[in-house]
Design an enzyme around this catalytic site. Structure first.
Site, PDB file in Angstrom:
ATOM      1  CE  LYS A 141      -7.186   0.772   3.954  1.00  0.00           C
ATOM      2  NZ  LYS A 141      -5.890   1.130   4.604  1.00  0.00           N
TER       3      LYS A 141
ATOM      4  CB  CYS B  53      -4.030  -1.984   4.435  1.00  0.00           C
ATOM      5  SG  CYS B  53      -3.019  -2.074   5.934  1.00  0.00           S
TER       6      CYS B  53
ATOM      7  CD  GLU C  93      -2.445   1.046   2.879  1.00  0.00           C
ATOM      8  OE1 GLU C  93      -3.485   1.713   3.054  1.00  0.00           O
ATOM      9  OE2 GLU C  93      -1.956   0.313   3.770  1.00  0.00           O
TER      10      GLU C  93
END
Length: 270
Positions: free
Chosen positions: A112, A150, A41
């Site tokens: 995300k 993540c 990331e």
């Protein structure tokens, strides 16, 4: 059958040093023999920004910015599909995004969904939803690739949504600081019967007020919850494994049970 080779890259980027981070990753990928490479990331920008202004100044286009341009060069040179994270600028909005490129160029962007900690100060929660793309390996065999970033791992719905959309492999660019993810990803792979590839970073990073330590421990997991490849907490390198992505498509547990057919979503609503 010639297997599909997937890889995760683990290293310690320097915050704000985009060019040197890109050069470092380029060196690590030089000569790599892989069909899929997952990068961490925010791998070129760094993660723990001093301010929202710094985060926005480091943001770039997710289709033709400098980071994506270099990713496309690496994909063309290696023949691999590459997934990596960057701070995305789209007009007046900013996202923590993962970009998918192939040897033919940009394929897609995932923004995300579940922002973590101070990311909530700098970025807008993603609006793309969980996406799956059809990609091919260097032997022209197709498979289905999904992406999450993540902290998305913390929410079981993330990997489940990708599995229900047909993902064989889930690419998982990460900057993990919580200790639980390496223990949880084999379960995410098992409960969804998919391969997962978590690429984490290492090292420490400060925003001037606080310091985060990243746990490393990148790993690739099988649909049977096996850890097929893994890194230690602080080592840098590219970690590869050979798989057959089609193994993820057999979701029958026994003659009477199927992981997807047996779901009863009408009873799951809160």
């Amino acid at each position: 059958m010639i297997p599909t080779q997937i890889a995760v890259l683990q290293f310690a980027p320097e915050k704000g040093e985009v060019q040197s981070n890109l050069d470092r990753v380029g060196e690590m990928l030089d000569g790599l023999n892989a069909d899929l490479v997952v990068l961490p990331e925010l791998f070129a920008s760094g993660y723990f920004f001093n301010s929202t202004e710094q985060a926005h100044n480091l943001s770039e286009s997710a289709t033709d910015g400098p980071t994506v341009s270099r990713m496309c060069e690496w994909a063309a040179a290696t023949g691999a599909t590459i997934v990596g994270g960057l701070p995305e600028r789209d007009g007046d909005l900013f996202y923590n995004s993962a970009v998918v490129v192939t040897p033919r160029g940009w394929l897609g962007t995932y923004r995300k969904t579940h922002l973590f900690y101070e990311e909530t100060l700098h970025f807008t929660p993603g609006d793309t939803g969980f996406q799956v793309w059809t990609v091919t390996d260097r032997n022209n065999r197709s498979y289905r690739l999904g992406a999450m970033v993540c902290f998305d791992w913390f929410f079981p719905e993330s990997a489940r949504a990708l599995a229900l959309k047909g993902a064989d492999v889930i690419a998982h660019p990460s900057n993990l600081v919580l200790a639980h993810c390496p223990r949880s990803m084999p379960i995410r792979a098992l409960e969804n019967h998919v391969f997962t590839a978590t690429a984490n970073r290492t090292g420490r990073e400060s925003n001037g007020r606080e310091t985060l330590e990243f746990i490393g421990q990148s790993l690739i997991c099988s649909p049977s919850a096996e850890t097929l490849a893994s890194a230690s907490g602080q080592e840098e390198g590219v970690f590869t494994v050979r798989i057959d992505p089609r193994q993820a498509r057999q979701r029958q547990i026994n003659p009477y049970n199927d992981l997807h057919v047996d779901r009863r979503p009408e009873l799951y609503a809160s």
